[in-house]
Design a protein around this motif. Structure first.
Motif, mmCIF file in Angstrom:
data_model
loop_
_atom_site.group_PDB
_atom_site.id
_atom_site.type_symbol
_atom_site.label_atom_id
_atom_site.label_comp_id
_atom_site.label_asym_id
_atom_site.label_seq_id
_atom_site.Cartn_x
_atom_site.Cartn_y
_atom_site.Cartn_z
ATOM 1 N N ALA A 1 0.830 -1.206 0.000
ATOM 2 C CA ALA A 1 0.000 0.000 0.000
ATOM 3 C C ALA A 1 0.866 1.257 0.000
ATOM 4 O O ALA A 1 0.596 2.213 -0.743
ATOM 5 C CB ALA A 1 -0.926 -0.009 1.211
ATOM 6 N N ALA A 2 1.919 1.250 0.823
ATOM 7 C CA ALA A 2 2.806 2.413 0.880
ATOM 8 C C ALA A 2 3.572 2.598 -0.426
ATOM 9 O O ALA A 2 3.751 3.736 -0.902
ATOM 10 C CB ALA A 2 3.770 2.270 2.046
ATOM 11 N N ASP A 3 4.027 1.495 -1.009
ATOM 12 C CA ASP A 3 4.737 1.600 -2.294
ATOM 13 C C ASP A 3 3.848 2.224 -3.362
ATOM 14 O O ASP A 3 4.272 3.106 -4.119
ATOM 15 C CB ASP A 3 5.186 0.208 -2.756
ATOM 16 C CG ASP A 3 6.366 -0.340 -1.961
ATOM 17 O OD1 ASP A 3 7.049 0.451 -1.283
ATOM 18 O OD2 ASP A 3 6.593 -1.563 -2.029
ATOM 19 N N LEU A 4 2.603 1.757 -3.427
ATOM 20 C CA LEU A 4 1.687 2.278 -4.439
ATOM 21 C C LEU A 4 1.396 3.759 -4.228
ATOM 22 O O LEU A 4 1.365 4.544 -5.190
ATOM 23 C CB LEU A 4 0.381 1.477 -4.412
ATOM 24 C CG LEU A 4 0.492 0.004 -4.835
ATOM 25 C CD1 LEU A 4 -0.818 -0.725 -4.567
ATOM 26 C CD2 LEU A 4 0.873 -0.109 -6.304
ATOM 27 N N LEU A 5 1.215 4.161 -2.977
ATOM 28 C CA LEU A 5 0.893 5.562 -2.697
ATOM 29 C C LEU A 5 2.117 6.471 -2.827
ATOM 30 O O LEU A 5 1.973 7.666 -3.091
ATOM 31 C CB LEU A 5 0.279 5.682 -1.303
ATOM 32 C CG LEU A 5 -1.111 5.059 -1.189
ATOM 33 C CD1 LEU A 5 -1.607 5.080 0.245
ATOM 34 C CD2 LEU A 5 -2.102 5.778 -2.099
ATOM 35 N N ALA A 6 3.305 5.899 -2.646
ATOM 36 C CA ALA A 6 4.524 6.691 -2.809
ATOM 37 C C ALA A 6 4.950 6.783 -4.266
ATOM 38 O O ALA A 6 5.868 7.547 -4.601
ATOM 39 C CB ALA A 6 5.651 6.081 -1.973
ATOM 40 N N GLY A 7 4.323 5.986 -5.138
ATOM 41 C CA GLY A 7 4.691 5.985 -6.542
ATOM 42 C C GLY A 7 6.017 5.320 -6.816
ATOM 43 O O GLY A 7 6.669 5.623 -7.823
ATOM 44 N N ARG A 8 6.399 4.377 -5.939
ATOM 45 C CA ARG A 8 7.672 3.673 -6.161
ATOM 46 C C ARG A 8 7.383 2.229 -6.573
ATOM 47 O O ARG A 8 6.307 1.692 -6.287
ATOM 48 C CB ARG A 8 8.517 3.710 -4.895
ATOM 49 C CG ARG A 8 7.881 3.049 -3.693
ATOM 50 C CD ARG A 8 8.593 3.425 -2.415
ATOM 51 N NE ARG A 8 7.969 2.802 -1.246
ATOM 52 C CZ ARG A 8 7.924 3.354 -0.043
ATOM 53 N NH1 ARG A 8 8.471 4.555 0.172
ATOM 54 N NH2 ARG A 8 7.339 2.727 0.956
ATOM 55 N N PRO A 9 8.324 1.575 -7.237
ATOM 56 C CA PRO A 9 8.092 0.194 -7.683
ATOM 57 C C PRO A 9 7.850 -0.717 -6.484
ATOM 58 O O PRO A 9 8.645 -0.733 -5.541
ATOM 59 C CB PRO A 9 9.395 -0.170 -8.403
ATOM 60 C CG PRO A 9 10.013 1.138 -8.775
ATOM 61 C CD PRO A 9 9.637 2.096 -7.684
ATOM 62 N N PRO A 10 6.769 -1.492 -6.493
ATOM 63 C CA PRO A 10 6.509 -2.406 -5.374
ATOM 64 C C PRO A 10 7.579 -3.481 -5.259
ATOM 65 O O PRO A 10 8.197 -3.885 -6.257
ATOM 66 C CB PRO A 10 5.151 -3.020 -5.724
ATOM 67 C CG PRO A 10 4.512 -2.042 -6.662
ATOM 68 C CD PRO A 10 5.648 -1.462 -7.443
ATOM 69 N N ALA A 11 7.781 -3.949 -4.044
ATOM 70 C CA ALA A 11 8.730 -5.036 -3.816
ATOM 71 C C ALA A 11 8.199 -6.350 -4.379
ATOM 72 O O ALA A 11 8.972 -7.236 -4.738
ATOM 73 C CB ALA A 11 8.999 -5.171 -2.314
ATOM 74 N N LEU A 12 6.878 -6.505 -4.463
ATOM 75 C CA LEU A 12 6.274 -7.713 -5.007
ATOM 76 C C LEU A 12 6.310 -7.701 -6.531
ATOM 77 O O LEU A 12 6.397 -6.645 -7.163
ATOM 78 C CB LEU A 12 4.821 -7.818 -4.537
ATOM 79 C CG LEU A 12 4.605 -8.007 -3.036
ATOM 80 C CD1 LEU A 12 3.143 -7.792 -2.689
ATOM 81 C CD2 LEU A 12 5.067 -9.387 -2.583
ATOM 82 N N ASP A 13 6.217 -8.889 -7.133
ATOM 83 C CA ASP A 13 6.236 -8.983 -8.596
ATOM 84 C C ASP A 13 4.943 -8.417 -9.181
ATOM 85 O O ASP A 13 3.906 -8.337 -8.510
ATOM 86 C CB ASP A 13 6.428 -10.435 -9.027
ATOM 87 C CG ASP A 13 5.240 -11.312 -8.643
ATOM 88 O OD1 ASP A 13 4.298 -11.419 -9.438
ATOM 89 O OD2 ASP A 13 5.252 -11.863 -7.521
ATOM 90 N N THR A 14 5.002 -8.037 -10.435
ATOM 91 C CA THR A 14 3.878 -7.343 -11.071
ATOM 92 C C THR A 14 2.625 -8.211 -11.145
ATOM 93 O O THR A 14 1.509 -7.703 -11.043
ATOM 94 C CB THR A 14 4.258 -6.874 -12.480
ATOM 95 O OG1 THR A 14 4.711 -8.006 -13.248
ATOM 96 C CG2 THR A 14 5.367 -5.830 -12.422
ATOM 97 N N GLY A 15 2.794 -9.520 -11.326
ATOM 98 C CA GLY A 15 1.639 -10.402 -11.379
ATOM 99 C C GLY A 15 0.886 -10.433 -10.061
ATOM 100 O O GLY A 15 -0.356 -10.410 -10.044
ATOM 101 N N THR A 16 1.616 -10.468 -8.953
ATOM 102 C CA THR A 16 0.986 -10.475 -7.637
ATOM 103 C C THR A 16 0.311 -9.140 -7.368
ATOM 104 O O THR A 16 -0.811 -9.087 -6.845
ATOM 105 C CB THR A 16 2.019 -10.775 -6.549
ATOM 106 O OG1 THR A 16 2.569 -12.086 -6.773
ATOM 107 C CG2 THR A 16 1.399 -10.731 -5.164
ATOM 108 N N VAL A 17 0.970 -8.056 -7.725
ATOM 109 C CA VAL A 17 0.378 -6.722 -7.528
ATOM 110 C C VAL A 17 -0.939 -6.613 -8.290
ATOM 111 O O VAL A 17 -1.944 -6.106 -7.767
ATOM 112 C CB VAL A 17 1.360 -5.620 -7.959
ATOM 113 C CG1 VAL A 17 0.694 -4.249 -7.910
ATOM 114 C CG2 VAL A 17 2.602 -5.634 -7.075
ATOM 115 N N ALA A 18 -0.974 -7.102 -9.517
ATOM 116 C CA ALA A 18 -2.203 -7.058 -10.317
ATOM 117 C C ALA A 18 -3.292 -7.931 -9.705
ATOM 118 O O ALA A 18 -4.476 -7.569 -9.711
ATOM 119 C CB ALA A 18 -1.910 -7.501 -11.750
ATOM 120 N N ALA A 19 -2.900 -9.093 -9.175
ATOM 121 C CA ALA A 19 -3.877 -10.011 -8.571
ATOM 122 C C ALA A 19 -4.491 -9.440 -7.300
ATOM 123 O O ALA A 19 -5.589 -9.829 -6.905
ATOM 124 C CB ALA A 19 -3.210 -11.349 -8.265
#
Length: 358
Positions: A333-351
């Motif tokens: 949640a913090a990564d998304l709101l800070a506009g930084r690349p999430p530590a999780l992989d893109t597939g998991t973020v999308a899921a």
């Protein structure tokens, strides 16, 4: 003063989010009850089993493990997990053992570990990769981090109205009005109700009741080194707890958002399933209670800004995975709101994204 982040919900989701977001700006957290972690978070089985759940949940759990070893000097203690099955439960047993990464062991070895197991035991599987979570220490660790960054935590602040004007959310609460530029919905069983108040489309979350009974240590056994026991098909579980044993029927009965209580008949049926596998019947209860495990339609957490209103952020649908996913979920949640690349992989973020329901 207008906060940067206005969080609704003071369970493990809201408190962990307050800690992470406090590094990005001013945080106000609103909790309806007299104290934090009153509902689902206060009634958790408090087990970290990193292979439990669907793939996106497992990814969050596994990404959370390092935090558990570090937070507050470490919040995990060894427990282990044992799956047990009676005659005719082979399909459920094999599916659970495979999903949870458990190794089958001989029934005699299972009884050596848990002398309570009776002659009905046909198959058993075990692994050490399950730990008790010191939930209070974890919550206090997140809370301390938030308050060190001047987060405001307001209890007895049930939200009764929400509105947005000129880029600011305004929450009407029993403790007065609070404002924030970003609204984080971490309200547990009430997340769809919060969405309705905010004028955001609800996503169809369902609170499911789960009951528990606390019983004395059976036959005077020392339970301290016993693993958590789970019936094949997750039809019941039993977990040592401070010298006693917590037994749950593992029911998932649809409910509505409220302060849940156990159904005596459901509890009795679950205790009977537990008794069928052990040598000592349940003669009395020390206590009983219930909690609501709230799931999205696909049983995966929902984390991220709503597609129709980016200033409304979902941190919801923790189900039975709230504590064990909280470090990675709040970080995402913090990564998304800070506009930084999430530590999780893109597939998991999308899921995990609420966009999947559009």
């Amino acid at each position: 003063m207008t906060a940067d982040f206005l969080i609704i919900g003071g369970g493990i989701a809201g408190v962990s989010a307050a800690a992470r977001l406090s590094h990005l700006g001013r945080v106000t957290l609103l909790e309806a009850e007299d104290h934090l972690a009153h509902h689902a978070s206060g009634r958790s089985a408090a087990l970290f089993e990193p292979n439990y759940g669907l793939a996106p949940v497992v990814a969050l759990s596994q990404a959370s493990e390092d935090h558990f070893h570090e937070a507050g000097g470490g919040v995990l203690s060894p427990r282990g997990l044992m799956l047990v099955a009676g005659a005719g439960e082979d399909a459920a047993f094999e599916a659970d053992a495979r999903a949870l990464g458990l190794d089958e062991i001989a029934a005699a070895d299972a009884r050596a570990m848990v002398p309570l197991l009776g002659p009905a035991l046909a198959r058993a599987a075990h692994a050490d990769h399950a730990w008790d979570i010191d939930t209070d220490r974890l919550i206090q660790s997140f809370l301390r981090e938030a308050k060190e960054n001047r987060a405001e935590v307001v209890t007895r602040a049930r939200v009764t109205g929400l509105g947005r004007d000129r880029g600011v959310w305004r929450a009407t609460t029993a403790a007065g009005e609070r404002e924030g530029r970003i609204l984080v919905n971490a309200a547990g069983a009430w997340v769809d109700e919060v969405a309705r108040m905010a004028g955001v489309r609800p996503l169809g979350f369902t609170p499911l009741r789960r009951s528990m009974a606390r019983i004395p240590a059976p036959a005077g056994h020392d339970l301290s080194r016993w693993p958590m026991l789970m019936g094949a098909g997750e039809t019941w579980y039993a977990k040592p707890d401070a010298g006693a044993l917590i037994v749950s029927p593992s029911e998932e009965d649809p409910s509505h958002p409220h302060d849940a209580w156990p159904d005596d008949l459901v509890l009795a049926e679950g205790l009977a399933r537990y008794e069928a596998m052990v040598t000592t019947p349940v003669t009395r209860l020390l206590a009983s209670w219930a909690g609501l495990r709230t799931f999205a339609p696909d049983r995966v957490l929902v984390i991220g800004p709503d597609p129709s209103e980016p200033s409304f952020v979902w941190l919801s649908g923790q189900g039975g995975y709230g504590f064990q996913t909280s470090p990675a979920a709040s970080r995402l949640a913090a990564d998304l709101l800070a506009g930084r690349p999430p530590a999780l992989d893109t597939g998991t973020v999308a899921a995990l994204s609420p966009a999947r329901f559009v």
